[in-house]
Design a protein around this motif. Structure first.
Motif, PDB file in Angstrom:
ATOM      1  N   ARG A 183       0.832  -1.195   0.000  1.00 42.77           N
ATOM      2  CA  ARG A 183       0.000   0.000   0.000  1.00 42.77           C
ATOM      3  C   ARG A 183       0.866   1.243   0.000  1.00 42.77           C
ATOM      4  N   GLY A 184       0.330   2.329  -0.526  1.00 42.57           N
ATOM      5  CA  GLY A 184       1.016   3.612  -0.473  1.00 42.57           C
ATOM      6  C   GLY A 184       1.838   3.890  -1.720  1.00 42.57           C
ATOM      7  N   ARG A 185       2.512   5.010  -1.661  1.00 39.47           N
ATOM      8  CA  ARG A 185       3.323   5.397  -2.811  1.00 39.47           C
ATOM      9  C   ARG A 185       4.682   4.721  -2.764  1.00 39.47           C
ATOM     10  N   GLN A 186       5.420   4.819  -3.871  1.00 39.98           N
ATOM     11  CA  GLN A 186       6.736   4.202  -3.936  1.00 39.98           C
ATOM     12  C   GLN A 186       7.719   4.952  -3.036  1.00 39.98           C
ATOM     13  N   LYS A 187       8.676   4.210  -2.536  1.00 39.61           N
ATOM     14  CA  LYS A 187       9.739   4.832  -1.759  1.00 39.61           C
ATOM     15  C   LYS A 187      10.774   5.407  -2.717  1.00 39.61           C
ATOM     16  N   LYS A 188      11.531   6.383  -2.268  1.00 44.31           N
ATOM     17  CA  LYS A 188      12.492   7.071  -3.136  1.00 44.31           C
ATOM     18  C   LYS A 188      13.518   6.127  -3.746  1.00 44.31           C
TER      19      LYS A 188
END
Length: 191
Positions: A183-188
């Motif tokens: 879940r959530g956005r991608q990590k850097k």
């Protein structure tokens, strides 16, 4: 079937992994950045720009070998058939797997226009547009599919063929992976 450890090579195609130590008969296999397989050159970055340039160079060489025919007095229709048979087939070999970028599309169009100008004996000094050259070809031999359109059609046909079958090629082409995304956005670090 026997696999030769001398002829076997390893190529890593990943942004994260730079080295792969694979051994065969307790001997490490040579790590390469590119290799030729079935007449096509594969690169570790997965791009096909070098392959397209190589194919254009090979097609240019095939075109040059037929120079006496292009300068002869045979009809343009016959020359165009020879061009489609002997030269464009060299260019389009393996084109189904190419990644077409704007630059590679431009190169393919430029190659075709250059060849058609030589067949029609039109110099660049004559200031004849590419559209006029295309109109002349249509006038002599009728409507013809441009090389770039042929490449795109063959790519689409290959895509349809692969997607109709459940195979490793389909999995690779579509990039489907079993499991669920987090879940959530991608990590850097993953971009």
């Amino acid at each position: 079937m026997e696999v030769s450890s001398e002829k076997s090579k390893v190529m890593v195609s990943s942004e994260r992994v730079n080295d792969a130590s694979i051994t065969m008969d307790d001997e490490p296999l040579e790590l390469v950045h590119k290799f030729k397989y079935l007449g096509a050159t594969l690169h570790e970055d997965g791009s096909s720009t070098v392959e397209v340039r190589t194919r254009i160079a090979l097609a240019t060489a095939a075109f040059a070998k037929l120079g006496k025919i292009w300068k002869s007095s045979i009809s343009f229709k016959a020359k165009h058939k020879l061009f489609r048979s002997f030269v464009s087939s060299v260019l389009t070999y393996g084109c189904e797997t190419w990644t077409l970028l704007a630059d590679t599309e431009r190169r393919i169009q430029a190659f075709e226009n250059n060849c058609l100008r030589k067949l029609l004996r039109i110099s660049y000094k004559d200031h004849v547009t590419n559209e006029s050259v295309s109109e002349l070809v249509v006038a002599y031999v009728g409507p013809q599919e441009p090389l770039l359109a042929t490449v795109k059609r063959r790519k689409l046909a290959w895509f349809g063929h692969v997607t109709r079958h459940d195979s490793l090629s389909k999995t690779i082409l579509q990039g489907t992976v079993e499991g669920k995304r987090r879940r959530g956005r991608q990590k850097k670090g993953l971009v």
